[in-house]
Design an enzyme around this catalytic site. Structure first.
Site, PDB file in Angstrom:
ATOM      1  N   CYS A 148       0.822  -1.216   0.000  1.00 47.50           N
ATOM      2  CA  CYS A 148       0.000   0.000   0.000  1.00 47.50           C
ATOM      3  C   CYS A 148       0.856   1.267   0.000  1.00 47.50           C
ATOM      4  O   CYS A 148       1.950   1.294   0.568  1.00 47.50           O
ATOM      5  CB  CYS A 148      -0.886   0.020   1.229  1.00 47.50           C
ATOM      6  SG  CYS A 148      -2.016  -1.353   1.295  1.00 47.50           S
ATOM      7  N   ARG A 151       5.817  -0.291  -5.956  1.00 49.73           N
ATOM      8  CA  ARG A 151       5.761  -1.029  -4.697  1.00 49.73           C
ATOM      9  C   ARG A 151       4.815  -2.225  -4.771  1.00 49.73           C
ATOM     10  O   ARG A 151       4.860  -3.097  -3.920  1.00 49.73           O
ATOM     11  CB  ARG A 151       5.274  -0.091  -3.583  1.00 49.73           C
ATOM     12  CG  ARG A 151       6.163   1.108  -3.381  1.00 49.73           C
ATOM     13  CD  ARG A 151       5.456   2.145  -2.554  1.00 49.73           C
ATOM     14  NE  ARG A 151       5.153   1.630  -1.238  1.00 49.73           N
ATOM     15  CZ  ARG A 151       5.932   1.757  -0.177  1.00 49.73           C
ATOM     16  NH1 ARG A 151       7.068   2.392  -0.281  1.00 49.73           N
ATOM     17  NH2 ARG A 151       5.580   1.264   0.982  1.00 49.73           N
ATOM     18  N   TRP A 163      -2.745  -2.835  -1.641  1.00 48.68           N
ATOM     19  CA  TRP A 163      -2.276  -4.214  -1.839  1.00 48.68           C
ATOM     20  C   TRP A 163      -3.080  -5.044  -0.847  1.00 48.68           C
ATOM     21  O   TRP A 163      -2.905  -4.911   0.366  1.00 48.68           O
ATOM     22  CB  TRP A 163      -0.776  -4.269  -1.549  1.00 48.68           C
ATOM     23  CG  TRP A 163      -0.120  -5.577  -1.840  1.00 48.68           C
ATOM     24  CD1 TRP A 163       0.387  -5.996  -3.044  1.00 48.68           C
ATOM     25  CD2 TRP A 163       0.169  -6.629  -0.908  1.00 48.68           C
ATOM     26  NE1 TRP A 163       0.943  -7.247  -2.915  1.00 48.68           N
ATOM     27  CE2 TRP A 163       0.826  -7.657  -1.609  1.00 48.68           C
ATOM     28  CE3 TRP A 163      -0.067  -6.812   0.449  1.00 48.68           C
ATOM     29  CZ2 TRP A 163       1.248  -8.828  -1.015  1.00 48.68           C
ATOM     30  CZ3 TRP A 163       0.360  -7.990   1.051  1.00 48.68           C
ATOM     31  CH2 TRP A 163       1.010  -8.981   0.320  1.00 48.68           C
ATOM     32  N   ASN A 181      -2.151   2.613   5.469  1.00 49.05           N
ATOM     33  CA  ASN A 181      -1.181   1.535   5.214  1.00 49.05           C
ATOM     34  C   ASN A 181      -0.980   0.800   6.522  1.00 49.05           C
ATOM     35  O   ASN A 181      -0.904   1.435   7.577  1.00 49.05           O
ATOM     36  CB  ASN A 181       0.193   2.105   4.822  1.00 49.05           C
ATOM     37  CG  ASN A 181       0.216   2.710   3.436  1.00 49.05           C
ATOM     38  OD1 ASN A 181      -0.782   2.709   2.745  1.00 49.05           O
ATOM     39  ND2 ASN A 181       1.371   3.239   3.065  1.00 49.05           N
ATOM     40  N   GLY A 182      -0.804  -0.510   6.461  1.00 42.04           N
ATOM     41  CA  GLY A 182      -0.558  -1.277   7.682  1.00 42.04           C
ATOM     42  C   GLY A 182      -1.720  -2.198   7.982  1.00 42.04           C
ATOM     43  O   GLY A 182      -2.557  -2.464   7.104  1.00 42.04           O
ATOM     44  N   GLU A 196      18.806 -18.003  -3.932  1.00 37.78           N
ATOM     45  CA  GLU A 196      18.475 -16.709  -4.528  1.00 37.78           C
ATOM     46  C   GLU A 196      18.084 -16.868  -6.005  1.00 37.78           C
ATOM     47  O   GLU A 196      17.151 -16.228  -6.480  1.00 37.78           O
ATOM     48  CB  GLU A 196      19.668 -15.750  -4.364  1.00 37.78           C
ATOM     49  CG  GLU A 196      19.560 -14.409  -5.059  1.00 37.78           C
ATOM     50  CD  GLU A 196      18.381 -13.544  -4.600  1.00 37.78           C
ATOM     51  OE1 GLU A 196      17.719 -13.889  -3.602  1.00 37.78           O
ATOM     52  OE2 GLU A 196      18.107 -12.532  -5.276  1.00 37.78           O
ATOM     53  N   LYS A 199      14.530 -15.687  -7.493  1.00 38.37           N
ATOM     54  CA  LYS A 199      14.416 -14.716  -8.590  1.00 38.37           C
ATOM     55  C   LYS A 199      13.503 -15.260  -9.679  1.00 38.37           C
ATOM     56  O   LYS A 199      12.641 -14.572 -10.187  1.00 38.37           O
ATOM     57  CB  LYS A 199      15.825 -14.469  -9.146  1.00 38.37           C
ATOM     58  CG  LYS A 199      16.169 -13.094  -9.545  1.00 38.37           C
ATOM     59  CD  LYS A 199      16.483 -12.124  -8.451  1.00 38.37           C
ATOM     60  CE  LYS A 199      15.502 -12.002  -7.381  1.00 38.37           C
ATOM     61  NZ  LYS A 199      15.919 -11.220  -6.229  1.00 38.37           N
ATOM     62  N   GLU A 229       9.690 -15.586  -8.472  1.00 38.73           N
ATOM     63  CA  GLU A 229       8.929 -14.360  -8.209  1.00 38.73           C
ATOM     64  C   GLU A 229       8.561 -13.597  -9.474  1.00 38.73           C
ATOM     65  O   GLU A 229       7.533 -12.945  -9.509  1.00 38.73           O
ATOM     66  CB  GLU A 229       9.614 -13.457  -7.178  1.00 38.73           C
ATOM     67  CG  GLU A 229      10.862 -12.768  -7.621  1.00 38.73           C
ATOM     68  CD  GLU A 229      11.438 -11.858  -6.527  1.00 38.73           C
ATOM     69  OE1 GLU A 229      10.692 -11.296  -5.728  1.00 38.73           O
ATOM     70  OE2 GLU A 229      12.677 -11.708  -6.510  1.00 38.73           O
ATOM     71  N   HIS A 273      18.921 -36.569  -0.192  1.00 41.29           N
ATOM     72  CA  HIS A 273      18.067 -36.715   0.993  1.00 41.29           C
ATOM     73  C   HIS A 273      16.612 -36.383   0.679  1.00 41.29           C
ATOM     74  O   HIS A 273      15.839 -36.109   1.573  1.00 41.29           O
ATOM     75  CB  HIS A 273      18.595 -35.847   2.139  1.00 41.29           C
ATOM     76  CG  HIS A 273      19.995 -36.219   2.526  1.00 41.29           C
ATOM     77  ND1 HIS A 273      20.290 -37.386   3.185  1.00 41.29           N
ATOM     78  CD2 HIS A 273      21.184 -35.604   2.277  1.00 41.29           C
ATOM     79  CE1 HIS A 273      21.606 -37.470   3.357  1.00 41.29           C
ATOM     80  NE2 HIS A 273      22.171 -36.400   2.803  1.00 41.29           N
ATOM     81  N   LYS A 313       7.185  -4.196  -3.382  1.00 39.06           N
ATOM     82  CA  LYS A 313       8.609  -3.879  -3.257  1.00 39.06           C
ATOM     83  C   LYS A 313       9.006  -3.757  -1.805  1.00 39.06           C
ATOM     84  O   LYS A 313      10.093  -4.172  -1.405  1.00 39.06           O
ATOM     85  CB  LYS A 313       8.902  -2.578  -4.008  1.00 39.06           C
ATOM     86  CG  LYS A 313      10.376  -2.174  -4.000  1.00 39.06           C
ATOM     87  CD  LYS A 313      11.226  -3.170  -4.761  1.00 39.06           C
ATOM     88  CE  LYS A 313      12.707  -2.883  -4.669  1.00 39.06           C
ATOM     89  NZ  LYS A 313      13.509  -4.077  -5.042  1.00 39.06           N
TER      90      LYS A 313
END
Ligand code: M6R
Length: 610
Positions: free
Chosen positions: A2, A27, A74, A101-102, A483, A487, A490, A506, A605
């Site tokens: 948001c 964002r 969001w 926001n929050g 990582e 990448k 996402e 394993h 973001k």
């Protein structure tokens, strides 16, 4: 996630708000809206989807107004609908509009109390309670401000909120707790935002609102009240900002631009922290954080920053011989920390606003741990609340997928570890100086890898229809594999898993068949031979191998389906080198699949909610 923007002044209100929202869009969001006040009358427009849907709708109207607030949502509570989008308009007669926001954690009990009192809720959000609470308290209080103060006293959770109302039509009132708000100062105009990026094109003079403060913003004045309602002096910060960072500069996407910026960013970091072959963190007060006597580091971070922390552990334990633990912030936050004394918490965050990382920082400080942070965004909450900060100097990162800042974090962790190793006498002067000499060559190595982008594009053309990928690596490059997988998933929405190559047998080896591409991160490091054995395990099960190897390595060539070379360099530089081919692989695969690489679905973001 948001975003909030607000404006009071003589400019065209809808365009200031819409441009502000556009500049927040990186964002991540799923709906957007604005509310304005014109001649004491409040109006509100909201749309789901992209901001251009809202601006197309608004363009047809002639919106007048002296002040307004806008929001990108969001979704957390309630699906993406116009009704759930902000602003929320409430009020008994005269209207009140809020953006939030929050997360309001106790919203359910507030909502049920208010419903019993006859308040009708339209949305499924937690945020709507704020507007109704203000309306409720206004009935007994003598002013909007007093009603807002009463409302704040009932809220639990995290919030940054901006309010406009027909009840007091010449001001925007804002307040925050645990979620950022910035006030931008202009001449006979003022701004408010949750992210400096949305107002920086108008003003570089900003005030960071502190937790529990209330700001009353009028056209030519700003008044900030502390928790007890007294006006306080505030510091005006002049922000340095390179406007080019907000432009794509000829690249198709911010992500690609940011990948290509990496050699430049690395040069910048080296120029900040290395001079005369010596590493200096002069801005950190070692005695304040007890750096010289630290016996244990506890690293806490989320997502890509957590991967940097995992590699940081390898660096610190190897070169400074200091015990280092690494935790995901959302886990660290709820486990019982044991202090040994002489511990130092390291928080790693690009945005400096990640809710879990910030909460851990506060939790650690409340238990008397000192916190040294690795942060990119200056003046972010984590920057301001840490006992010391090492900036990652990667400039503004707009693509949701972290690329250049990951590399910056790795370099900063590496420099930090060898700085400690040298000051503690673990590294000899020669070892230390040789390491600095080789790290100075990093930009040139990165440029060479970037020249190979076409080769990586061709490989992505071959594999983009695969529905899953496995990434494996060992040592420093085990976190590199994590990582690489993050990448890819996402931005392309392909399922990808990263594993320590030694763990294959394993469990994950069961996944391997002739359709599974396995990205093997295999530069020549001290675990190279072990890695080769693991690659053979993959080949024996007919897995497709995409091997990231050291230039000149002819051995792996014999059994790779595809190979991407990185320059020959010492072990400790390899996580930085291999990150670029994996970023490019993810980028080109996502482009082939027509994905929105800069704003992948569901992602934000800066993750400012828990
Ligand atoms: O701003 P931070 O570094 O604290 O963010 C942490 C994660 O949210 C972030 O790294 C996220 O995983 C990225 N989308 C990864 O590309």
């Amino acid at each position: 996630m948001c975003g909030i923007v607000g404006y009071i002044g003589d400019r065209d209100i809808s365009s200031v708000l819409i441009v502000g929202l556009e500049r927040l869009s990186y964002r991540g969001y799923d709906s957007a809206g604005i509310a304005t006040l014109s001649e004491s009358e409040l109006s509100c427009w909201k749309k789901t989807g992209k901001i251009h849907e809202l601006s197309r709708f608004i363009d047809k109207l002639s919106i007048k107004g002296q002040l307004g607030i806008g929001h990108t949502r969001w979704a957390t509570h309630g699906p993406t609908t116009e009704i759930n989008a902000h602003p929320h308009v409430c009020g008994n007669g005269k209207k009140i509009a809020i953006v939030h926001n929050g997360i309001i954690e106790n919203y359910a009990s507030i909502k049920s109390d208010l419903q019993k009192k006859g308040y009708i809720f339209r949305s499924q959000t937690d945020s709507e309670v704020i507007g109704h609470l203000i309306a409720y308290y206004y009935k007994t209080e003598d002013s909007l401000l007093s009603a807002i103060k009463q409302c704040i006293s009932k809220l639990q959770g995290t919030y940054s909120v901006a309010v406009i109302s027909e009840l007091d039509p010449n001001k925007i009132i804002c307040f925050r707790k645990g979620s950022p708000l910035i006030i931008g100062l202009g001449s006979n105009e003022n701004f408010v935002s949750s992210d400096i990026n949305s107002i920086i094109n108008h003003t570089k003079d900003v005030v960071y609102l502190e937790d529990s403060q209330i700001a009353i913003i009028e056209k030519s004045t700003v008044d900030i009240l502390n928790e007890s309602g007294k006006s306080v002096d505030f510091k005006v910060n002049h922000v340095e900002w390179d406007p080019n960072t907000s432009e794509k500069s000829g690249y198709d996407h911010f992500m690609l631009k940011e990948i290509y910026e990496q050699p430049h960013v690395i040069r910048k970091i080296l120029s900040k922290y290395v001079s005369n072959n010596t590493i200096q963190f002069n801005h950190i007060d070692n005695s304040k954080i007890g750096l010289d006597s630290v016996r244990r580091f506890i690293i806490q971070a989320c997502g890509t920053s957590w991967h940097s922390g995992l590699i940081g552990k390898y660096y610190i334990e190897k070169y400074a011989r200091i015990l280092t633990e690494v935790d995901i912030s959302s886990e660290f936050r709820y486990r019982q920390m044991i202090s040994h004394g002489n511990d130092l918490v390291l928080a790693i965050s690009q945005s400096g606003e990640t809710a879990d990382t910030l909460a851990c920082l506060r939790e650690a400080k409340s238990k008397f741990f000192k916190v040294l942070s690795f942060v990119n965004v200056k003046n972010s909450s984590i920057d301001r609340e840490s006992d010391g900060v090492i900036y990652s100097y990667s400039g503004q990162e707009i693509g949701v997928a972290s690329t250049k800042n990951y590399l910056s974090q790795l370099l900063c962790m590496f420099l930090f570890s060898i700085y400690l190793g040298q000051t503690r006498g673990i590294l000899s002067d020669k070892e230390y100086s040789d390491m600095i000499t080789s790290v100075n060559r990093l930009p040139e190595y990165l440029e060479k890898i970037l020249q190979n982008a076409d080769k990586i594009k061709t490989i992505s053309d071959k594999y983009y229809l695969s529905r899953e990928f496995l990434f494996i690596g060992r040592g420093y490059n085990y976190p590199s594999a994590l990582e690489g997988a993050l990448k890819l998933k996402e931005i392309s929405y392909i399922h990808a898993t990263g594993y320590a190559a030694g763990e294959l047998k394993h469990g994950p080896i069961a996944l391997i068949d002739s359709k599974l591409p396995v990205v093997c991160v295999c530069p020549q490091t001290e675990t190279y031979d072990k890695m080769i054995s693991n690659i053979h395990e993959v080949i024996s099960r007919k897995g497709k191998t995409i091997i990231i190897a050291t230039e000149g390595d002819t051995r792996v060539k014999e059994f790779s389906d595809d190979i991407i070379y990185v320059p020959k360099a010492p072990d400790y530089l390899t996580p930085m080198l291999v990150s670029i081919p994996m970023q490019l692989l993810a980028y080109y695969i996502a482009i082939n699949l027509d994905c929105d690489v800069d704003q992948p679905r569901n992602l934000a973001k800066s993750v400012t909610v828990e």
